[in-house]
Scaffold this motif. Structure first.
Motif, PDB file in Angstrom:
ATOM      1  N   SER A  31       0.827  -1.215   0.000  1.00  0.00           N
ATOM      2  CA  SER A  31       0.000   0.000   0.000  1.00  0.00           C
ATOM      3  C   SER A  31       0.859   1.262   0.000  1.00  0.00           C
ATOM      4  O   SER A  31       0.432   2.305  -0.494  1.00  0.00           O
ATOM      5  N   ILE A  32       2.073   1.165   0.547  1.00  0.00           N
ATOM      6  CA  ILE A  32       2.999   2.304   0.509  1.00  0.00           C
ATOM      7  C   ILE A  32       3.581   2.447  -0.897  1.00  0.00           C
ATOM      8  O   ILE A  32       3.629   3.541  -1.472  1.00  0.00           O
ATOM      9  N   LEU A  33       4.014   1.333  -1.458  1.00  0.00           N
ATOM     10  CA  LEU A  33       4.624   1.366  -2.788  1.00  0.00           C
ATOM     11  C   LEU A  33       3.633   1.806  -3.860  1.00  0.00           C
ATOM     12  O   LEU A  33       4.037   2.325  -4.905  1.00  0.00           O
ATOM     13  N   GLU A  34       2.341   1.629  -3.601  1.00  0.00           N
ATOM     14  CA  GLU A  34       1.317   1.993  -4.578  1.00  0.00           C
ATOM     15  C   GLU A  34       0.821   3.432  -4.408  1.00  0.00           C
ATOM     16  O   GLU A  34      -0.145   3.835  -5.062  1.00  0.00           O
ATOM     17  N   THR A  59      12.458  -9.728   0.908  1.00  0.00           N
ATOM     18  CA  THR A  59      12.261 -10.160  -0.478  1.00  0.00           C
ATOM     19  C   THR A  59      12.019  -8.993  -1.422  1.00  0.00           C
ATOM     20  O   THR A  59      12.156  -9.157  -2.647  1.00  0.00           O
ATOM     21  N   TYR A  60      11.685  -7.824  -0.887  1.00  0.00           N
ATOM     22  CA  TYR A  60      11.444  -6.665  -1.745  1.00  0.00           C
ATOM     23  C   TYR A  60      12.773  -6.137  -2.277  1.00  0.00           C
ATOM     24  O   TYR A  60      13.747  -5.985  -1.521  1.00  0.00           O
ATOM     25  N   GLN A  61      12.804  -5.830  -3.545  1.00  0.00           N
ATOM     26  CA  GLN A  61      14.028  -5.364  -4.197  1.00  0.00           C
ATOM     27  C   GLN A  61      14.104  -3.846  -4.301  1.00  0.00           C
ATOM     28  O   GLN A  61      15.073  -3.309  -4.828  1.00  0.00           O
ATOM     29  N   ASP A  62      13.093  -3.143  -3.828  1.00  0.00           N
ATOM     30  CA  ASP A  62      13.066  -1.675  -3.907  1.00  0.00           C
ATOM     31  C   ASP A  62      14.113  -1.091  -2.956  1.00  0.00           C
ATOM     32  O   ASP A  62      14.108  -1.367  -1.750  1.00  0.00           O
ATOM     33  N   SER A  63      15.025  -0.272  -3.495  1.00  0.00           N
ATOM     34  CA  SER A  63      16.132   0.273  -2.694  1.00  0.00           C
ATOM     35  C   SER A  63      15.661   1.274  -1.642  1.00  0.00           C
ATOM     36  O   SER A  63      16.433   1.655  -0.762  1.00  0.00           O
ATOM     37  N   ARG A  64      14.419   1.706  -1.720  1.00  0.00           N
ATOM     38  CA  ARG A  64      13.894   2.645  -0.722  1.00  0.00           C
ATOM     39  C   ARG A  64      13.475   1.947   0.564  1.00  0.00           C
ATOM     40  O   ARG A  64      13.177   2.609   1.560  1.00  0.00           O
ATOM     41  N   ILE A  65      13.455   0.626   0.552  1.00  0.00           N
ATOM     42  CA  ILE A  65      13.024  -0.134   1.728  1.00  0.00           C
ATOM     43  C   ILE A  65      14.237  -0.564   2.534  1.00  0.00           C
ATOM     44  O   ILE A  65      15.160  -1.202   2.022  1.00  0.00           O
ATOM     45  N   HIS A  66      14.237  -0.198   3.807  1.00  0.00           N
ATOM     46  CA  HIS A  66      15.326  -0.569   4.714  1.00  0.00           C
ATOM     47  C   HIS A  66      14.709  -1.280   5.919  1.00  0.00           C
ATOM     48  O   HIS A  66      13.659  -0.894   6.405  1.00  0.00           O
ATOM     49  N   ILE A  67      15.383  -2.306   6.399  1.00  0.00           N
ATOM     50  CA  ILE A  67      14.901  -3.002   7.588  1.00  0.00           C
ATOM     51  C   ILE A  67      15.935  -2.912   8.699  1.00  0.00           C
ATOM     52  O   ILE A  67      17.130  -3.137   8.478  1.00  0.00           O
TER      53      ILE A  67
END
Length: 328
Positions: A31-34, A59-67
């Motif tokens: 929902s964030i990515l959309e 599993t997400y490949q989006d570079s904006r996602i950090h854990i």
């Protein structure tokens, strides 16, 4: 070039506290990515999860996602960790079991950019599996879009309605608010009221942009900390640790704050009288003497508390008699 700018200079940091929500975390992230607005970073704070939620995030490949990983410290501490990790000037918060509607960020950013005197924008939201909107149940001042400032003479009941409306997942705010008030309440791994502790301070000090349009979906049916819990909750942290709120309260709002705290104290006392906890009831009424100004409710509580204490004495005496009879 646009993608490079988004990666280097995110305007919005989206903080997602994650604790054992593997069933829902993908829905939240998707929902964030959309979102129709894309200049953001996502910081997922794994708060000691024991399920495979963090693996799903990875599993997400989006570079904006950090854990980020930490030992279990509670939702307030997890959000605060995310705030510290983000460098974005605007922050928003989405629980791992909730979701945004596509225009949430776009509309929220527009509000704060068009009205820079507002450091916080809050939208309406849907609730539960039925996707019920709060909009039709809101008092008139919350149902009108625009810049809002807390009146110094507002009734405490309405102040509580306003703070309840400020769901953290429906808020976009300036970093200034978070730094000024120390972020979310996080002492003792607080899991209840850690967000309203922050938002009541924001409401006492700043203008806020209200947009009653539902732009977020609060999945109460998926929450273990929210509406689904049946046990009596402990008193709000604003009652157990009110001094920071008092210290940050402008002089002209202090009478209102004391009446609001007293009103919250009465609500908490009613919850505890139902389980016979007269000790907590007595402490709440003593710690917030302005509760006496709510005369009828105060007197009812005092009478019920006295009756419960008498019943406790009676049953204790009955147990004592039973023991004596057995010994004889």
């Amino acid at each position: 070039m646009k993608e490079l700018e988004i990666k280097q200079v995110p305007l919005v940091g989206v903080i997602v506290p994650l604790y054992n929500k593997s069933k829902y975390i993908a829905r939240a992230i998707n929902s964030i990515l959309e979102q129709t607005y894309q200049n953001f970073e996502i910081i997922v704070v794994n708060d000691g999860s024991t399920d495979n939620g963090p693996d799903i995030v990875s599993t997400y490949q989006d570079s904006r996602i950090h854990i980020i990983h930490q030992i279990n410290s509670g939702p307030g501490a997890a959000r605060n960790r995310g705030i510290a990790e983000s460098k974005a000037p605007f922050l928003s918060f989405l629980d791992a079991d909730d979701e945004w509607l596509p225009e949430f960020l776009e509309k929220s950013i527009e509000h704060l950019q068009e009205y820079p005197e507002c450091l916080l924008s809050v939208s309406g939201h849907f609730r539960g599996e039925e996707r019920t909107s709060w909009q039709e149940h809101l008092p008139p001042f919350l149902g009108t879009e625009g810049v809002w400032r807390l009146p110094t003479d507002m009734k405490p009941q309405l102040v509580k309605s306003a703070i309840d409306f400020f769901h953290s997942g429906a808020v976009l705010c300036s970093r200034k608010i978070l730094e000024e008030f120390g972020g979310f309440y996080s002492k003792d791994r607080c899991t209840y009221g850690e967000d309203s502790y922050l938002w009541i301070q924001a409401a006492l000090n700043y203008q806020i942009y209200l947009d009653p349009t539902p732009l977020m979906w609060h999945h109460t049916e998926a929450s273990e900390l929210g509406q689904g819990r049946k046990e009596v909750r402990p008193p709000w942290p604003k009652l157990t640790d009110p001094e920071p709120i008092r210290n940050n309260c402008p002089q002209e709002y202090r009478p209102l704050l004391e009446h609001c705290l007293a009103y919250y104290a009465l609500l908490a006392a009613y919850r505890h009288i139902h389980i016979g906890d007269t000790k907590t009831v007595k402490a709440l009424l003593e710690n917030f003497p302005v509760s006496q100004s709510f005369y009828q409710n105060y007197i009812k509580l005092k009478i019920r508390s006295s009756l419960v204490e008498l019943l406790n004495i009676f049953f204790e005496f009955k147990r004592w008699l039973h023991k004596i009879t057995i010994v004889s």
